[in-house]
Design an enzyme around this catalytic site. Structure first.
Site, PDB file in Angstrom:
ATOM      1  N   HIS A 147     -59.561  57.119 -11.696  1.00 40.75           N
ATOM      2  CA  HIS A 147     -59.590  58.404 -12.403  1.00 40.75           C
ATOM      3  C   HIS A 147     -59.544  58.192 -13.921  1.00 40.75           C
ATOM      4  CE1 HIS A 147     -58.631  62.375 -13.928  1.00 40.75           C
ATOM      5  NE2 HIS A 147     -57.652  61.791 -14.606  1.00 40.75           N
ATOM      6  N   HIS A 152     -62.170  59.359 -17.867  1.00 41.33           N
ATOM      7  CA  HIS A 152     -61.823  59.625 -19.269  1.00 41.33           C
ATOM      8  C   HIS A 152     -62.523  58.725 -20.293  1.00 41.33           C
ATOM      9  CE1 HIS A 152     -58.639  62.627 -18.721  1.00 41.33           C
ATOM     10  NE2 HIS A 152     -58.180  61.914 -17.708  1.00 41.33           N
ATOM     11  N   GLU A 193     -59.532  67.692 -18.501  1.00 46.38           N
ATOM     12  CA  GLU A 193     -59.523  67.385 -17.064  1.00 46.38           C
ATOM     13  C   GLU A 193     -60.563  68.175 -16.263  1.00 46.38           C
ATOM     14  OE1 GLU A 193     -58.158  64.922 -15.759  1.00 46.38           O
ATOM     15  OE2 GLU A 193     -56.481  64.378 -17.059  1.00 46.38           O
ATOM     16  N   SER A 212     -64.312  62.401 -11.726  1.00 45.02           N
ATOM     17  CA  SER A 212     -63.830  61.329 -10.865  1.00 45.02           C
ATOM     18  C   SER A 212     -63.610  61.820  -9.434  1.00 45.02           C
ATOM     19  CB  SER A 212     -62.531  60.737 -11.430  1.00 45.02           C
ATOM     20  OG  SER A 212     -61.510  61.722 -11.489  1.00 45.02           O
TER      21      SER A 212
HETATM   22 FE    FE Z   1     -56.733  62.585 -16.308  1.00 37.91          FE
END
Ligand code: FE
Ligand code: PHE
Length: 295
Positions: A147, A152, A193, A212
């Site tokens: 993730h 990110h 997010e 993700s």
């Molecule tokens: Fe995150």
């Protein structure tokens, strides 16, 4: 902070987290973390099975991003060359440093808020060192290296996002003093997010939680179920969110410059207003708001 204070603080932090999660413990090994919760990545310790699981996660997700992730993400992801193995953070940091002045730091997992903000304020992105287990292929409770890295790191190569995240870190340190943490956290949740972005080619995802995820990446763009609402800072900061299901609302930015510009003003008056206002449920649609339709 002295070594003793540090130990006390870490224990407090782990206790808080343990109370939050059902299992009662956090997955990462915090015993070797320094005062900033940084550990060595120990890349050589990853097993062939773990690299193989990473390859499978990567392959599944890389196939889903065309037409669903924004171009900036797709381009940077390809340049990362991370398809074949769990990446070595040092190598990525060298490239990232050249591009936007950011570096990655390895952490055992979640870190205290002020630590997280301090890293961001100094252009360091904390990436969890451990990888999920095979039975967690589709869903994981705590963020893992897949993730954190896949979701990110690509957008840290974008200069506007890079600057925005540093400002977010500085804003976080400020929010802690002003009692605005809860509101600021919602901003992160609904943008970094779970954010969507309007492009010339149509709606795309830029949030790491979406990018993700094997399921939400399609759901967020095509399902008739969730609301999709034009981004507005104060509205976002006043809205509750779901942590154990797909989002009930996505907020849509026009571009990263909008995100940067609209989060730049002083949040002090917003925090003050929101103290006295009732938070909105995650599935709200207010009078005058348009629920952006999907074909
Ligand atoms: Fe995150
Ligand atoms: N402008 C915010 C403040 O005054 C700081 C911030 C910038 C927060 C960018 C989030 C993102 O507190």
């Amino acid at each position: 902070m002295g070594a003793n204070d540090m130990a006390v603080e870490q224990q407090e932090f782990l206790k808080t987290l343990a109370e939050k999660s059902d299992g009662g413990t956090l997955r990462g090994d915090y015993t070797l973390a320094d005062a900033q919760y940084v550990v060595a990545q120990d890349w050589d310790a990853y097993t062939p099975e773990q690299h193989a699981l990473w390859r499978k996660l990567y392959a599944r997700q890389a196939e889903l991003v065309p037409g669903r992730a924004c171009e900036e993400f797709i381009t940077s992801l390809a340049a990362l060359d991370a398809a074949d193995a769990i990446p070595n953070f040092e190598q990525t940091s060298e490239a990232l440093q050249k591009a936007t002045g950011w570096r990655l730091v390895a952490v055992p997992g979640l870190v205290p808020d002020h630590t997280f903000f301090e890293h961001l304020a100094n252009r360091r992105f904390p990436v969890t060192v451990w990888l999920r287990e095979p039975h967690e292929f589709d869903y994981i409770v705590e963020p893992d290296v897949f993730h954190d890295f896949f979701g990110h790191v690509p957008l840290l190569f974008n200069p506007i996002v890079a600057d925005h995240l540093q400002q977010y870190g500085l804003g976080g340190l400020k929010a802690l003093k002003l009692g605005g943490l809860k509101n600021l956290a919602r901003l992160y949740w609904y943008t970094i997010e779970f954010g969507l972005i309007q492009t010339a080619q149509g709606l795309r995802a830029y949030g790491a939680g979406i990018l993700s995820s094997g399921g939400e990446i399609e759901y967020c763009l095509t399902s008739k179920e969730p609301k999709r609402i034009a981004f507005d800072v104060e509205r976002v900061m006043n809205t509750l969110y779901k942590i154990d299901s797909y989002q009930e609302t996505y907020f849509v930015i026009r571009d990263f410059q909008q995100l940067f510009d609209e989060t730049a003003p002083d949040f002090t008056p917003i925090y003050a207003r929101l103290q006295d206002s009732e938070s909105l449920p995650a599935n709200s649609l207010l009078a005058g708001e348009i629920n952006i339709s999907v074909a």
